[in-house]
Motif scaffolding. Sequence first.
Motif, PDB file in Angstrom:
ATOM      1  N   THR A  19       0.850  -1.197   0.000  1.00 46.91           N
ATOM      2  CA  THR A  19       0.000   0.000   0.000  1.00 46.91           C
ATOM      3  C   THR A  19       0.883   1.244   0.000  1.00 46.91           C
ATOM      4  OG1 THR A  19      -0.056  -0.060   2.412  1.00 46.91           O
ATOM      5  CG2 THR A  19      -1.886  -1.114   1.255  1.00 46.91           C
ATOM      6  N   GLU A  20       0.251   2.390  -0.310  1.00 42.94           N
ATOM      7  CA  GLU A  20       0.969   3.657  -0.248  1.00 42.94           C
ATOM      8  C   GLU A  20       1.095   4.123   1.197  1.00 42.94           C
ATOM      9  OE1 GLU A  20       1.832   5.722  -2.995  1.00 42.94           O
ATOM     10  OE2 GLU A  20       1.436   3.900  -4.148  1.00 42.94           O
ATOM     11  N   SER A  21      -0.001   3.932   1.938  1.00 41.54           N
ATOM     12  CA  SER A  21      -0.058   4.460   3.294  1.00 41.54           C
ATOM     13  C   SER A  21      -0.278   3.314   4.277  1.00 41.54           C
ATOM     14  CB  SER A  21      -1.195   5.477   3.408  1.00 41.54           C
ATOM     15  OG  SER A  21      -2.443   4.849   3.178  1.00 41.54           O
ATOM     16  N   LYS A  22      -0.171   3.620   5.541  1.00 38.87           N
ATOM     17  CA  LYS A  22      -0.232   2.583   6.572  1.00 38.87           C
ATOM     18  C   LYS A  22      -1.647   2.015   6.725  1.00 38.87           C
ATOM     19  CE  LYS A  22       3.994   3.842   8.653  1.00 38.87           C
ATOM     20  NZ  LYS A  22       4.716   4.390   9.805  1.00 38.87           N
ATOM     21  N   ILE A  23      -1.736   0.960   7.502  1.00 36.16           N
ATOM     22  CA  ILE A  23      -3.025   0.272   7.572  1.00 36.16           C
ATOM     23  C   ILE A  23      -4.082   1.095   8.308  1.00 36.16           C
ATOM     24  CG2 ILE A  23      -2.281  -1.136   9.585  1.00 36.16           C
ATOM     25  CD1 ILE A  23      -4.111  -3.382   8.459  1.00 36.16           C
ATOM     26  N   PHE A  24      -3.671   1.875   9.308  1.00 34.46           N
ATOM     27  CA  PHE A  24      -4.661   2.655  10.065  1.00 34.46           C
ATOM     28  C   PHE A  24      -4.371   4.144  10.074  1.00 34.46           C
ATOM     29  CE2 PHE A  24      -4.809  -1.585  12.234  1.00 34.46           C
ATOM     30  CZ  PHE A  24      -6.070  -1.952  11.768  1.00 34.46           C
ATOM     31  N   SER A  25      -3.370   4.596   9.300  1.00 32.19           N
ATOM     32  CA  SER A  25      -3.080   6.035   9.274  1.00 32.19           C
ATOM     33  C   SER A  25      -2.629   6.427   7.874  1.00 32.19           C
ATOM     34  CB  SER A  25      -1.960   6.369  10.271  1.00 32.19           C
ATOM     35  OG  SER A  25      -0.687   6.090   9.706  1.00 32.19           O
ATOM     36  N   ASP A  26      -2.491   7.735   7.627  1.00 34.09           N
ATOM     37  CA  ASP A  26      -2.093   8.156   6.284  1.00 34.09           C
ATOM     38  C   ASP A  26      -0.592   8.455   6.187  1.00 34.09           C
ATOM     39  OD1 ASP A  26      -1.937  10.508   7.633  1.00 34.09           O
ATOM     40  OD2 ASP A  26      -3.407  11.593   6.417  1.00 34.09           O
ATOM     41  N   PRO A  51      -7.707   4.956  14.843  1.00 39.77           N
ATOM     42  CA  PRO A  51      -7.294   4.258  13.629  1.00 39.77           C
ATOM     43  C   PRO A  51      -8.450   4.202  12.632  1.00 39.77           C
ATOM     44  CG  PRO A  51      -7.813   2.669  15.368  1.00 39.77           C
ATOM     45  CD  PRO A  51      -7.988   4.040  15.964  1.00 39.77           C
ATOM     46  N   VAL A  52      -8.152   4.378  11.342  1.00 38.97           N
ATOM     47  CA  VAL A  52      -9.169   4.203  10.300  1.00 38.97           C
ATOM     48  C   VAL A  52      -8.584   3.240   9.259  1.00 38.97           C
ATOM     49  CG1 VAL A  52     -10.669   5.333   8.631  1.00 38.97           C
ATOM     50  CG2 VAL A  52      -9.948   6.583  10.665  1.00 38.97           C
ATOM     51  N   LEU A  53      -9.328   2.206   8.949  1.00 38.89           N
ATOM     52  CA  LEU A  53      -8.788   1.130   8.102  1.00 38.89           C
ATOM     53  C   LEU A  53      -8.564   1.585   6.656  1.00 38.89           C
ATOM     54  CD1 LEU A  53      -7.964  -1.844   7.744  1.00 38.89           C
ATOM     55  CD2 LEU A  53     -10.377  -2.376   7.371  1.00 38.89           C
ATOM     56  N   ASN A  54      -7.411   1.213   6.130  1.00 40.43           N
ATOM     57  CA  ASN A  54      -7.012   1.500   4.751  1.00 40.43           C
ATOM     58  C   ASN A  54      -7.785   0.560   3.805  1.00 40.43           C
ATOM     59  OD1 ASN A  54      -5.629   1.446   2.270  1.00 40.43           O
ATOM     60  ND2 ASN A  54      -3.657   1.899   3.252  1.00 40.43           N
ATOM     61  N   GLU A  55      -8.524   1.175   2.890  1.00 40.87           N
ATOM     62  CA  GLU A  55      -9.362   0.441   1.943  1.00 40.87           C
ATOM     63  C   GLU A  55      -8.540  -0.536   1.089  1.00 40.87           C
ATOM     64  OE1 GLU A  55     -12.444   2.779  -0.577  1.00 40.87           O
ATOM     65  OE2 GLU A  55     -10.462   3.166  -1.430  1.00 40.87           O
ATOM     66  N   SER A  56      -7.331  -0.131   0.655  1.00 37.79           N
ATOM     67  CA  SER A  56      -6.504  -1.002  -0.198  1.00 37.79           C
ATOM     68  C   SER A  56      -6.016  -2.226   0.550  1.00 37.79           C
ATOM     69  CB  SER A  56      -5.281  -0.264  -0.717  1.00 37.79           C
ATOM     70  OG  SER A  56      -5.657   0.646  -1.680  1.00 37.79           O
ATOM     71  N   LEU A  58      -7.482  -3.776   2.943  1.00 38.24           N
ATOM     72  CA  LEU A  58      -8.605  -4.720   3.004  1.00 38.24           C
ATOM     73  C   LEU A  58      -8.815  -5.370   1.633  1.00 38.24           C
ATOM     74  CD1 LEU A  58     -10.987  -5.968   4.563  1.00 38.24           C
ATOM     75  CD2 LEU A  58     -12.362  -3.980   3.913  1.00 38.24           C
TER      76      LEU A  58
ATOM     77  N   GLN B  58     -17.368   0.009  10.031  1.00 40.17           N
ATOM     78  CA  GLN B  58     -16.118   0.743   9.938  1.00 40.17           C
ATOM     79  C   GLN B  58     -16.027   1.509   8.614  1.00 40.17           C
ATOM     80  OE1 GLN B  58     -13.623   1.186  12.046  1.00 40.17           O
ATOM     81  NE2 GLN B  58     -12.461   2.304  10.513  1.00 40.17           N
ATOM     82  N   LEU B  60     -13.996   3.263   5.660  1.00 40.00           N
ATOM     83  CA  LEU B  60     -12.659   2.975   5.141  1.00 40.00           C
ATOM     84  C   LEU B  60     -12.011   4.258   4.654  1.00 40.00           C
ATOM     85  CD1 LEU B  60     -13.477  -0.287   3.153  1.00 40.00           C
ATOM     86  CD2 LEU B  60     -12.586  -0.064   5.488  1.00 40.00           C
ATOM     87  N   ARG B  61     -10.695   4.231   4.644  1.00 43.16           N
ATOM     88  CA  ARG B  61      -9.907   5.399   4.255  1.00 43.16           C
ATOM     89  C   ARG B  61      -9.269   5.098   2.903  1.00 43.16           C
ATOM     90  NH1 ARG B  61      -4.796   6.183   4.747  1.00 43.16           N
ATOM     91  NH2 ARG B  61      -4.469   4.202   5.801  1.00 43.16           N
ATOM     92  N   ASP B  63      -6.467   4.849   0.132  1.00 48.65           N
ATOM     93  CA  ASP B  63      -5.037   4.618   0.360  1.00 48.65           C
ATOM     94  C   ASP B  63      -4.214   5.763  -0.210  1.00 48.65           C
ATOM     95  OD1 ASP B  63      -2.590   3.491   0.930  1.00 48.65           O
ATOM     96  OD2 ASP B  63      -2.587   2.192  -0.831  1.00 48.65           O
ATOM     97  N   ARG B  64      -4.236   6.887   0.482  1.00 47.51           N
ATOM     98  CA  ARG B  64      -3.406   8.024   0.067  1.00 47.51           C
ATOM     99  C   ARG B  64      -2.497   8.409   1.217  1.00 47.51           C
ATOM    100  NH1 ARG B  64      -7.832   9.605  -2.968  1.00 47.51           N
ATOM    101  NH2 ARG B  64      -8.715  10.771  -1.245  1.00 47.51           N
ATOM    102  N   ALA B  65      -1.221   8.618   0.907  1.00 48.02           N
ATOM    103  CA  ALA B  65      -0.257   8.930   1.959  1.00 48.02           C
ATOM    104  C   ALA B  65      -0.058  10.432   2.062  1.00 48.02           C
ATOM    105  CB  ALA B  65       1.068   8.250   1.663  1.00 48.02           C
TER     106      ALA B  65
END
Lengths: 480, 93
Positions: A19-26, A51-56, A58, B58, B60-61, B63-65
Amino acid sequence: MSTEWESVIGLEVHVQLATESKIFSDAPVAAGGDPNSRACGVDLGLPGVLPVLNESALGMAVTFGLAVDGKIARECRFDRKNYFYPDLPKGYQISQLAEPVVSGGHLDIDLGDGRSRRIHLTRAHLEEDAGKSVHDAYAGLSGIDLNRAGTPLLEVVSEPELRSPHEAAQYFRALHSLVRALGISDGNLNEGSMRCDANVSIRPKGRKELGERTEIKNINSFRFVERALAFEIERQIGAVEAGGEVVRETRLYDAERDETRPMRGKETSEDYRYFPDPDLLPVVVTDAMLEQARARLPELPAAKRERYARDFALDDYACARLTGDPDLARYFEAVTATGVEPRQAANWVLGEVSAALNRDERDADDIPVPAEELGTLIARIDEGVISSTAARTLLATLWREGGDADAHIADSGLAQLNDDDELRRLAQEALQHHPDQADQYRAGKTKLLGFFVGQVMKASQGKANPRQVNELLRELLTGV
Amino acid sequence: MDSETVERLLRLSALELDEDARARLVRDLGRIVALIDEMQSVDTEGVEPLAHPLDAVQPLRPDRADPKVDRAMLQQGAPATRDGLYLVPRVVE
């Protein structure tokens, strides 16, 4: 009679998701970087963050579940796994215990000689990685870098169905090929993108009950999995046969000494006190997400293998090797697309090209010779323009200097000698220089033909067309 | 609540308590356990376990950094840092 033992092995492999970003943060996921430059408030576990779950992350877990034919939980949850270690700032790791995203499924492993075995998976679940500790830099202190904290991991747990260190290594390889083919992990073993814990026990062959097991932690190469398990199985057999017993414990593999030993300073018993993480709501996998993941599934290694065997008539070994690495497979297909015979393309890709990759420690996505040039090279062998010996020299040149295969052939005089008169002259010379052997041949020792072919090849500096030389020599020797 | 259980709980929680505090804790925990025992006498046959009190799923966020991590600000609250690392008492591997 001495007891015959069998080993029972199960692997837990942590796959770092791409992923680009972490599992629960950006915060960004990347290797290296200044310490703590990629650790935000959520990764640090500061008070008040959520924490907010990363869609990618999942989506990748769902993709994996579909690929192994597992059951995707339409609703799953996250739990807290509690333990204290400075590189785990919250004091717990967010993981999944009771309701993992994927349950069951299977992976077929290659046992060589065309045999394969189906290994069942227990589960695959999402969790976050911890940070790293630096122990030696500061007197009496440890430094903590949390860049890796919160990196998404998919932990893939196999059933204890593996029966030998070799099968365990093949399972690890199959999983590696799969996650790379799916594009859900870079699979970079050196950077820790795939780490494996191995559970192993022994039992007398034929017995049903499992023996006491040990766990070997953090193995990061195919070879080490095999070696660590081989050592550990021998150690367990030795202990039991000497009248002792196997103690349930966690061990580390020391590659330099090629041995496993107990981890020091381990707590008396692990008690992670898992409970549902109240910061995260139940996660729902929607129909749309499933459809999207299904649509994006690429051709999987097993299917690709079947296709290679069917369409290219390649043997099992070639199919397994080529499809084991998506980049190598892509290169091979590009070479065959130039119109050359697939089996020859496979021979070159798995032979000379793979050897050069190994030698230079390069990956298959980084082959310096364009597929078109290798195609040309193979075509020129076929056409009799160059010999296979000359072709190997040509590949080495292309590898080193780049450029155009045909131009190199023209420049370097690698072209094969096909001139009948010139070849006839060389053949006659060879017979004149070795009259005794010629007589022996005529007396029935026809194996000596090879000797004369060798002489002619040498005299032509490897450029003579071997088929023509054979014919000419036979003609001259039998005096037709 | 026997002292062995309390001992184990203190170790797992990484807590160190003096005698008075420990005695108070044993009393309190005893009462809490009694309360839970009472709750467990309720018949929950056929009731789905509740993992979360909110009737929501939940979010979902994407996936952008966000590469902007203000390390200096985040490290203001740390007792000790050096070379960008958080420093803690040495951990034996």
